[in-house]
Design an enzyme around this catalytic site. Structure first.
Site, PDB file in Angstrom:
ATOM      1  N   ASP A   8       1.478   4.150   1.066  1.00 33.32           N
ATOM      2  CA  ASP A   8       1.172   4.769   0.097  1.00 33.32           C
ATOM      3  C   ASP A   8       1.598   4.043  -1.527  1.00 33.32           C
ATOM      4  OD1 ASP A   8       0.686   8.054  -1.423  1.00 33.32           O
ATOM      5  OD2 ASP A   8       2.989   7.483  -1.458  1.00 33.32           O
ATOM      6  N   ASP A  10       1.784   5.833  -5.044  1.00 31.38           N
ATOM      7  CA  ASP A  10       2.928   6.306  -6.032  1.00 31.38           C
ATOM      8  C   ASP A  10       4.580   7.085  -4.884  1.00 31.38           C
ATOM      9  OD1 ASP A  10       1.414   7.243  -8.415  1.00 31.38           O
ATOM     10  OD2 ASP A  10       0.042   7.159  -6.712  1.00 31.38           O
ATOM     11  N   ASP A 166       5.889   8.855   1.548  1.00 32.06           N
ATOM     12  CA  ASP A 166       7.488   9.753   0.530  1.00 32.06           C
ATOM     13  C   ASP A 166       6.737  10.764   0.660  1.00 32.06           C
ATOM     14  OD1 ASP A 166       5.429   9.557  -0.957  1.00 32.06           O
ATOM     15  OD2 ASP A 166       7.379  10.050  -2.033  1.00 32.06           O
TER      16      ASP A 166
END
Length: 213
Positions: A8, A10, A166
């Site tokens: 990922d 961001d 995250d």
């Protein structure tokens, strides 16, 4: 040994939140809406793409201003995204080690494709085999479509692959793609006991990624 890493962007590779916050607030200002958000509030908008971000940011103004917000937000964020966005400390060095160890590195993000490619080229160049952002007409994460496309294109053995993210949308992406999740606890997610229990590994810093080798 894990040889393929899907990342990922961001909250995983880079801290992009300050620039997203500024673009959200300035887009709302352009529409003359009485809304303004702090970093911790905007953090809860991130993870499922710009359309979901717009719905969350607009609140009771959503139905009337949704299209107008996106029309304002996209160019603002594109112009802002280099101002206060940086890779997390130790990320570049960790990625260099992984690549030098023969690992294949990919980015799969809901950030618009052109924006994602520009950020990676600026801050983490020559480290990823491919960068795949959101493209109109295709399903965003947590749908595994883009991961499946990369698996097919590069003939990846999924038994040797992991997803690094995250947040809950990243967990859902990993599960739907039948990949284990390495959860970055330094990112933007709400680290509930359920989320943490379903991750294969939790890391507190980027260099802990080297432990999965």
């Amino acid at each position: 040994m894990n040889k393929t890493f899907f990342f990922d962007l961001d909250g995983t590779l880079m801290d992009t939140l300050p620039d997203i916050k500024d673009a959200v607030n300035d887009a709302l200002k352009e529409l003359s809406l009485p809304l303004c958000y702090e970093l911790n509030e905007v953090k809860t908008f991130i993870g499922r793409g710009a359309e979901v971000l717009a719905h969350k940011a607009l609140k009771e103004y959503d139905e009337q201003y949704f299209s107008s917000f996106l029309k304002a937000y996209y160019p603002l964020y594109h112009s802002y995204q280099g101002r206060n966005t940086y890779p997390y400390k130790g990320m570049k060095e960790t990625l260099e080690v992984l690549k030098n160890q023969g690992c294949s590195l990919f980015v799969v993000t809901n950030k618009p494709d052109a924006f994602a490619k520009e950020l990676i080229a600026r801050h983490l160049p020559n480290l990823f085999l491919d960068v795949q952002g959101y493209v109109d007409g295709y399903p965003p994460k947590p749908d595994p479509w883009f991961i499946s496309s990369l698996v097919k294109k590069y003939k990846i053995q999924k038994k040797d692959a992991v997803f690094v993210g995250d947040s809950l949308p990243d967990l859902e992406t990993a599960e739907r793609a039948n990949l284990p999740l390495i959860l970055c606890s330094y990112g933007y997610g709400e680290y509930t006991s359920s989320l943490c229990a379903r991750a294969s590994k939790i890391i507190k810093t980027p260099n802990e990624l080297l432990g999965v080798l």
